[in-house]
Design an enzyme around this catalytic site. Structure first.
Site, mmCIF file in Angstrom:
data_model
loop_
_atom_site.group_PDB
_atom_site.id
_atom_site.type_symbol
_atom_site.label_atom_id
_atom_site.label_comp_id
_atom_site.label_asym_id
_atom_site.label_seq_id
_atom_site.Cartn_x
_atom_site.Cartn_y
_atom_site.Cartn_z
ATOM 1 N N LYS A 264 12.097 -9.676 -3.593
ATOM 2 C CA LYS A 264 10.969 -10.601 -3.437
ATOM 3 C C LYS A 264 11.439 -12.025 -3.683
ATOM 4 O O LYS A 264 12.389 -12.241 -4.434
ATOM 5 C CB LYS A 264 9.881 -10.282 -4.469
ATOM 6 C CG LYS A 264 9.073 -9.055 -4.178
ATOM 7 C CD LYS A 264 7.991 -8.869 -5.232
ATOM 8 C CE LYS A 264 7.160 -7.624 -4.962
ATOM 9 N NZ LYS A 264 6.430 -7.638 -3.688
ATOM 10 N N ARG A 338 4.134 3.325 -2.338
ATOM 11 C CA ARG A 338 3.791 4.527 -1.580
ATOM 12 C C ARG A 338 4.827 5.638 -1.784
ATOM 13 O O ARG A 338 4.492 6.813 -1.711
ATOM 14 C CB ARG A 338 3.615 4.152 -0.097
ATOM 15 C CG ARG A 338 4.850 3.581 0.538
ATOM 16 C CD ARG A 338 4.552 2.813 1.837
ATOM 17 N NE ARG A 338 4.003 1.461 1.586
ATOM 18 C CZ ARG A 338 3.664 0.615 2.543
ATOM 19 N NH1 ARG A 338 3.783 0.956 3.807
ATOM 20 N NH2 ARG A 338 3.180 -0.588 2.240
HETATM 21 N N1 BES Z 1 3.409 -4.567 -5.447
HETATM 22 C C1 BES Z 1 3.451 -5.057 -4.130
HETATM 23 C C2 BES Z 1 2.076 -5.481 -3.596
HETATM 24 C C3 BES Z 1 1.424 -6.657 -4.271
HETATM 25 C C4 BES Z 1 1.576 -7.930 -3.768
HETATM 26 C C5 BES Z 1 0.631 -6.476 -5.377
HETATM 27 C C6 BES Z 1 0.959 -9.008 -4.366
HETATM 28 C C7 BES Z 1 0.003 -7.546 -5.985
HETATM 29 C C8 BES Z 1 0.162 -8.806 -5.483
HETATM 30 C C9 BES Z 1 4.003 -3.974 -3.204
HETATM 31 O O1 BES Z 1 4.945 -3.139 -3.775
HETATM 32 C C10 BES Z 1 4.673 -4.687 -2.074
HETATM 33 O O2 BES Z 1 5.643 -5.350 -2.319
HETATM 34 N N2 BES Z 1 4.137 -4.534 -0.875
HETATM 35 C C11 BES Z 1 4.689 -5.178 0.270
HETATM 36 C C12 BES Z 1 4.673 -4.167 1.386
HETATM 37 C C13 BES Z 1 5.453 -4.574 2.587
HETATM 38 C C14 BES Z 1 6.927 -4.660 2.255
HETATM 39 C C15 BES Z 1 5.201 -3.580 3.688
HETATM 40 C C16 BES Z 1 3.812 -6.375 0.593
HETATM 41 O O3 BES Z 1 2.601 -6.311 0.364
HETATM 42 O O4 BES Z 1 4.346 -7.381 1.011
HETATM 43 MN MN MN Z 2 6.902 -3.895 -3.684
#
Ligand code: BES
Ligand code: MN
Ligand code: ZN
Length: 488
Positions: A264, A338
């Site tokens: 990230k 997931r």
């Molecule tokens: N934990 C994150 C989602 C999230 C984002 C929670 C902001 C709270 C605030 C999740 O694991 C994630 O990173 N999801 C990605 C999915 C994508 C890579 C398909 C996302 O939402 O960008």
């Molecule tokens: Mn994530």
């Protein structure tokens, strides 16, 4: 803040609820007289109409026992239900907790309303000060006691019992989310879950060895880049009929989500300590159910991992085999929630044949784009379950909004190399995540997924009932749903 119910009080601060465009309540008449009509005068000020959320403070003359009177806008009395009463209690605490006075009282006419005011006050009084070492006295709340003054004080106390348990659940969820990720990691989270045994829950912790035997390649894959051991905590509250199939609650417990090798960006990555919000919600719910001795069989299962980049971490391109036997091509290691949930969901079904499964997860950033911070996203294969959760959301104030599932979305998960891939592309990101989970739900199994990424913590102006960084979303909604649906 200690909360009690009495038929009278001599607290330093006395609060009263004012009907919108209404007169001073009779309970305040004596104080008005002592003060030579200061309360009536405060009501006459043009911009105080008694709308919900407004308040006016009156400084009392020395001759009066009460030092301050607070007039709380109550809105129209016919609209003043549980949530409005909670709001009044919360606004009162937000306004007065740091006032310098020690005792606070509020007069509430109806019994249920008195209990709700107390619940709102308790939510607003929540603080997480653990890591401040230099707080001065004036930076801490001065108010130590809140007395809710009401005619049927015993009835109000009884009515507060379940809300008291539920708000304990909310506060536990907040505590877990507030803890920093160097303190709260899979093993220490599991230990916190284990502590719930003192409230009568049965708690079982599975480690990596046990999960390997079960074939949980998804969950273990996410955790393999971390030096912390992954855990699965199972919390059982069997307060219903013996032999009655349980309800299962499943939580995403990513104690820290760096994204893994699909790292990230740095900005706001610290918020990802809250990526265990689903697991916190489930744990808080289990505490609430135990504290209010719910007459239902409920099993909470939380998958606890840390998603780290590392020489041993999973790579984009890796193929994992889930406990269900289905294979998953990892195209993005940041779509890890997931991968954790698919194994915990499968385990719950194999082990407990639940009559319904609800999972909670801070699953996608996309749900924040869809629904903002006002509603959790709800996905379900069962209309009755979806409606019951929606209704419980309205009652509890933890609202959810249903979004669709469908074949066409499912097609986006196709992989060239395995049964599926773990991302669906940019479009409909929350829906494809839900579709992914649905592939691990057996035919005929009632299931709902709550994407709480937008509500587990919130940006912007917040309600007085939500004073900390995490909201503690979940326990009040789930406890309400279980009470509505499975207890009589
Ligand atoms: N934990 C994150 C989602 C999230 C984002 C929670 C902001 C709270 C605030 C999740 O694991 C994630 O990173 N999801 C990605 C999915 C994508 C890579 C398909 C996302 O939402 O960008
Ligand atoms: Mn994530
Ligand atoms: Zn995540």
């Amino acid at each position: 803040m200690k909360i009690s119910f009495k038929s009278q009080s001599d607290a330093d601060i006395q609060a009263f609820i004012i009907d919108e465009n209404g007169a001073l309540p009779s309970a305040a008449a004596e104080l008005d007289e002592i003060s030579g009509g200061l309360l009536t005068e405060a009501l006459a000020v043009e911009r105080f109409s008694g709308k919900l959320g407004q308040h006016a403070i009156v400084v009392m003359p020395k001759s009066a026992e009460a030092r301050r009177v607070v007039l709380m806008g109550g809105g129209k009395s016919k609209d003043r239900g549980t949530l409005a009463h909670e709001r009044i209690g919360a606004e009162l605490v937000r306004g007065q907790a740091m006032s310098g006075f020690k005792s606070l009282a509020i007069t509430v006419e109806d019994t249920e309303g008195a209990a709700a005011v107390a619940a709102g006050a308790k939510l607003a009084a929540y603080r997480f000060d653990t890591y401040f070492t230099k707080l001065k006295a004036e930076q801490k709340p001065s108010v130590k006691t809140l007395t809710v003054v009401t005619e049927d004080d015993k009835g109000a106390k009884a009515a507060f019992k379940s809300a008291d348990a539920e708000t304990d659940g909310t506060c536990l969820a907040r505590d877990l989310m507030n803890e920093p990720p160097n303190v709260l990691y899979p093993e220490s989270f599991a230990a916190r879950a284990k502590e719930l045994e003192k409230h009568g829950l049965e708690v079982e912790i599975l480690g990596e060895k046990e999960m390997e035997k079960l074939g949980m390649g998804g969950l273990l894959g996410v955790g393999q880049g971390s030096i912390r051991e992954s855990k699965l905590a199972v919390m059982k509250w069997m307060g219903g009929k013996a032999g009655d199939d349980p309800v299962c609650l499943v939580g995403k417990g990513v104690c820290f989500d760096t994204g893994g090798i699909s790292l990230k960006p740095g900005a706001a990555m610290q918020d990802m300590k809250g990526d265990m919000g689903g697991a916190a919600a489930v744990t808080g719910t289990m505490l609430a159910l135990a504290k209010r001795k719910a007459k239902a069989n409920v099993i909470g299962l939380i998958g606890l991992v840390e998603n780290m980049p590392d020489g041993n971490a999973i790579r984009p391109g890796d193929i994992l085999t889930s406990m269900s036997g289905q294979t998953i091509e990892v195209q993005n290691t940041d779509a890890e929630g997931r991968l954790v949930l698919c194994d915990v969901l499968w385990y719950a079904q194999e082990q407990y044949a639940p009559k319904a499964i609800v999972n909670l997860a801070t699953l996608t950033g996309a749900i924040i784009i869809s629904l903002g911070h006002e509603n959790a996203g709800l996905f379900s294969n069962d209309d009755d379950l979806a409606e019951a959760l929606t209704a419980a959301g309205k009652t509890s104030g933890e609202t959810v909004w249903r979004l669709p599932l469908g074949e066409a979305y499912d097609g986006l998960l196709k992989s060239k190399f395995a049964d599926m891939r773990n991302i669906g592309g940019r479009a409909a990101g929350s829906i494809t995540a839900a579709q992914f989970l649905k592939r691990f739900i057996k035919e005929g199994q009632a299931w709902a997924h709550l994407d709480i990424a937008g509500v587990a913590w919130r940006e912007g102006k917040k309600d007085a009932t939500d004073p900390s960084w995490p909201s503690g979303f979940g326990p009040r909604l789930l406890s309400q749903w279980i009470a509505d649906k499975y207890e009589d």
